[in-house]
Design a protein around this motif. Structure first.
Motif, PDB file in Angstrom:
ATOM      1  N   HIS A  26     -20.789  -5.619  11.573  1.00  0.00           N
ATOM      2  CA  HIS A  26     -20.733  -6.914  12.264  1.00  0.00           C
ATOM      3  C   HIS A  26     -19.527  -7.735  11.792  1.00  0.00           C
ATOM      4  N   VAL A  27     -19.369  -7.832  10.474  1.00  0.00           N
ATOM      5  CA  VAL A  27     -18.248  -8.585   9.902  1.00  0.00           C
ATOM      6  C   VAL A  27     -16.923  -7.940  10.303  1.00  0.00           C
ATOM      7  N   SER A  28     -16.857  -6.630  10.219  1.00  0.00           N
ATOM      8  CA  SER A  28     -15.630  -5.912  10.562  1.00  0.00           C
ATOM      9  C   SER A  28     -15.238  -6.139  12.019  1.00  0.00           C
ATOM     10  N   LYS A  29     -16.213  -6.111  12.918  1.00  0.00           N
ATOM     11  CA  LYS A  29     -15.909  -6.339  14.336  1.00  0.00           C
ATOM     12  C   LYS A  29     -15.361  -7.749  14.553  1.00  0.00           C
ATOM     13  N   GLU A  30     -15.990  -8.733  13.949  1.00  0.00           N
ATOM     14  CA  GLU A  30     -15.501 -10.112  14.074  1.00  0.00           C
ATOM     15  C   GLU A  30     -14.066 -10.237  13.553  1.00  0.00           C
ATOM     16  N   ARG A  31     -13.809  -9.640  12.401  1.00  0.00           N
ATOM     17  CA  ARG A  31     -12.476  -9.711  11.804  1.00  0.00           C
ATOM     18  C   ARG A  31     -11.457  -8.947  12.652  1.00  0.00           C
ATOM     19  N   ASN A  32     -11.832  -7.768  13.129  1.00  0.00           N
ATOM     20  CA  ASN A  32     -10.919  -7.001  13.978  1.00  0.00           C
ATOM     21  C   ASN A  32     -10.578  -7.744  15.264  1.00  0.00           C
ATOM     22  N   ASP A  33     -11.554  -8.438  15.829  1.00  0.00           N
ATOM     23  CA  ASP A  33     -11.294  -9.231  17.035  1.00  0.00           C
ATOM     24  C   ASP A  33     -10.230 -10.296  16.769  1.00  0.00           C
TER      25      ASP A  33
END
Length: 92
Positions: A26-33
């Motif tokens: 979840h955190v990784s997806k937010e950061r990648n976005d």
């Protein structure tokens, strides 16, 4: 970024603990976005040449697949900050 953070990022990328896997993703997806929209993302610089095939930050040099999964890391441009794994009584 410390060696411990590099190890944390790669560990969370390659062998995340089952209890924290969903949160890390979840955190990784937010950061990648956020990163994918940044001018420092290697894919957003047509004039930038490198032999590296990975998506990485041209500001700090980190591989984004691992950097975004390092929970104690933060973006050097302050676009996202370090976070903690929520306790059982907190929601994600």
């Amino acid at each position: 970024m410390s060696l411990a953070q590099v190890i944390e990022g790669w560990k969370n990328h390659l062998l995340p603990e089952e209890r924290t896997k969903a949160f890390i993703e979840h955190v990784s997806k937010e950061r990648n976005d956020i990163c994918i929209q940044c001018n420092e993302h290697s894919y957003n610089k047509p004039e930038y040449t490198t032999l590296r095939p990975d998506a990485h930050c041209t500001n700090c040099g980190c591989t984004l697949a691992a950097k975004t999964k390092c929970l104690t890391c933060e973006c050097p441009l302050k676009k996202w900050v370090a976070t903690e794994i929520p306790t059982d009584n907190e929601t994600t």
